[in-house]
Design a protein around this motif. Structure first.
Motif, short mmCIF file in Angstrom:
data_model
loop_
_atom_site.label_atom_id
_atom_site.label_comp_id
_atom_site.label_asym_id
_atom_site.label_seq_id
_atom_site.Cartn_x
_atom_site.Cartn_y
_atom_site.Cartn_z
N ARG A 1 -10.27 130.40 31.81
CA ARG A 1 -8.93 131.27 30.74
C ARG A 1 -9.92 132.66 29.96
NH1 ARG A 1 -8.43 126.59 27.71
NH2 ARG A 1 -8.17 124.94 29.56
N GLY A 2 -11.05 132.85 29.54
CA GLY A 2 -11.78 133.24 28.93
C GLY A 2 -12.18 135.00 29.77
N VAL A 3 -11.90 134.73 30.98
CA VAL A 3 -11.97 136.14 31.82
C VAL A 3 -10.25 136.16 32.32
CG1 VAL A 3 -14.35 136.41 32.88
CG2 VAL A 3 -12.30 134.83 34.28
N GLY A 4 -9.50 135.84 31.68
CA GLY A 4 -7.95 136.11 31.85
C GLY A 4 -7.24 135.53 33.15
N GLU A 5 -7.80 134.34 34.20
CA GLU A 5 -7.40 133.98 34.66
C GLU A 5 -6.01 133.27 34.77
OE1 GLU A 5 -7.63 133.63 39.16
OE2 GLU A 5 -9.03 134.55 38.05
N LYS A 6 -5.00 133.57 35.59
CA LYS A 6 -3.78 132.31 35.60
C LYS A 6 -4.69 130.99 35.75
CE LYS A 6 -0.48 136.00 35.21
NZ LYS A 6 0.81 135.88 35.07
N LEU A 7 -4.41 129.90 35.09
CA LEU A 7 -4.45 128.89 35.45
C LEU A 7 -3.28 127.93 36.76
CD1 LEU A 7 -5.71 127.39 32.11
CD2 LEU A 7 -7.40 127.29 34.09
N LEU A 8 -3.78 127.48 37.98
CA LEU A 8 -3.04 127.04 38.12
C LEU A 8 -3.43 125.30 37.59
CD1 LEU A 8 -4.03 128.35 41.52
CD2 LEU A 8 -2.13 128.79 40.17
N LEU A 9 -3.94 124.91 36.71
CA LEU A 9 -3.95 123.91 36.26
C LEU A 9 -2.98 123.33 34.88
CD1 LEU A 9 -7.49 122.66 36.72
CD2 LEU A 9 -5.98 122.51 38.10
N THR A 10 -2.41 121.84 34.59
CA THR A 10 -1.93 121.64 33.57
C THR A 10 -2.86 122.23 31.85
OG1 THR A 10 -2.54 119.98 33.60
CG2 THR A 10 -0.55 120.39 33.94
N GLU A 11 -2.17 122.64 31.10
CA GLU A 11 -2.54 122.96 29.93
C GLU A 11 -3.86 121.94 29.06
OE1 GLU A 11 -2.55 125.59 28.16
OE2 GLU A 11 -0.96 126.12 29.48
N ASP A 12 -3.89 120.62 29.32
CA ASP A 12 -4.97 119.71 29.82
C ASP A 12 -6.00 119.50 31.25
OD1 ASP A 12 -3.26 118.52 31.36
OD2 ASP A 12 -3.56 116.88 30.26
N GLY A 13 -5.86 120.05 31.57
CA GLY A 13 -6.84 120.69 33.31
C GLY A 13 -6.24 119.22 34.32
N ARG A 14 -5.47 118.62 34.11
CA ARG A 14 -5.08 117.94 35.34
C ARG A 14 -3.97 119.21 36.15
NH1 ARG A 14 -1.27 113.42 32.47
NH2 ARG A 14 -0.83 114.59 31.51
N SER A 15 -3.64 117.99 37.42
CA SER A 15 -3.20 118.80 39.05
C SER A 15 -1.63 118.97 38.38
CB SER A 15 -3.41 118.67 39.63
OG SER A 15 -5.19 117.88 40.11
N PRO A 16 -0.89 120.34 38.70
CA PRO A 16 0.44 120.36 38.29
C PRO A 16 1.25 119.09 39.27
CG PRO A 16 -0.24 122.50 39.48
CD PRO A 16 -1.73 121.64 38.62
N SER A 17 1.45 118.42 38.24
CA SER A 17 3.02 117.52 39.08
C SER A 17 4.03 117.43 38.25
CB SER A 17 2.08 116.12 39.48
OG SER A 17 1.92 115.40 38.42
N ILE A 18 4.78 116.30 39.44
CA ILE A 18 6.46 116.08 39.05
C ILE A 18 5.92 115.47 37.35
CG2 ILE A 18 8.51 114.87 38.59
CD1 ILE A 18 8.43 116.27 41.95
N LEU A 19 5.11 114.18 37.69
CA LEU A 19 4.56 113.10 36.84
C LEU A 19 4.26 113.35 35.54
CD1 LEU A 19 2.81 111.11 38.91
CD2 LEU A 19 5.32 111.03 38.51
N ASN A 20 3.78 114.98 35.50
CA ASN A 20 3.01 115.62 34.60
C ASN A 20 3.85 116.90 33.77
OD1 ASN A 20 1.65 117.41 36.12
ND2 ASN A 20 0.54 116.21 35.55
N GLY A 21 4.99 117.06 34.19
CA GLY A 21 5.56 118.56 33.90
C GLY A 21 4.84 119.72 34.04
N GLY A 22 3.54 119.11 34.96
CA GLY A 22 3.08 120.82 35.45
C GLY A 22 3.90 122.16 36.12
N LEU A 23 4.73 121.16 36.90
CA LEU A 23 5.45 122.52 37.99
C LEU A 23 6.04 123.45 37.32
CD1 LEU A 23 5.85 119.68 40.95
CD2 LEU A 23 4.69 121.13 40.84
#
Length: 153
Positions: free
Chosen positions: A11-33
């Motif tokens: 985040r500090g270098v302006g990189e877009k995250l492929l993780l959810t806000e809390d650092g979890r992998s994006p999935s249907i179970l956590n709304g990260g998709l």
């Protein structure tokens, strides 16, 4: 890869995250998709699959009865060059089994993150820590190669 190890650095270098806000992998179970670049990646993957299917139909028309599903003629390392039909079937079975194992592994990661509510990199830290950061490895290297010590002088 760095964002998996340190989301705050990414985040500090302006990189877009492929993780959810809390650092979890994006999935249907956590709304990260639904966040960030993930919908575009899913859409791109769908288009790539459609393109492969269209190519498979063209190859099937040209090959006729010799066509095998999944054979796109892509073997840049010539691994199957000179292989017998039995060896080719063996390679195909191994590839399918490895793909299934990978799908089970990622499903287990997503379920574990949903169950514990923490990122997989936190609950299974031993898989995401480089070996040279473990004290036992540093001690081993110091004992074997005293001049290449990890300890500050």
């Amino acid at each position: 890869m760095q964002e998996l190890l340190s989301p705050s650095l990414a985040r500090g270098v302006g990189e877009k995250l492929l993780l959810t806000e809390d650092g979890r992998s994006p999935s249907i179970l956590n709304g990260g998709l639904q966040q960030g670049p993930i919908p575009f990646a899913v859409l791109g993957t769908a288009f790539a699959i459609a393109a492969l299917d269209l190519r498979a139909l063209k190859i099937k028309e040209v090959s006729g009865s010799d066509w095998e599903p999944g054979d796109y003629g892509f073997d840049p390392l010539n691994i199957l060059k000179g292989a017998s039909p039995l060896q080719i079937k063996d390679f195909q079975a191994k590839e399918i089994n490895n793909g299934r194992l990978a799908m089970l592994a990622i499903t287990a990661y997503v379920i574990q993150e949903a169950f514990y509510g923490e990122p997989i990199v936190v609950t299974s830290e031993q898989f995401f820590t480089p070996i040279f950061q473990y004290p036992w490895f540093q001690q081993l290297m110091t004992d074997l190669f005293g001049i290449a010590s990890f300890r500050p002088m």
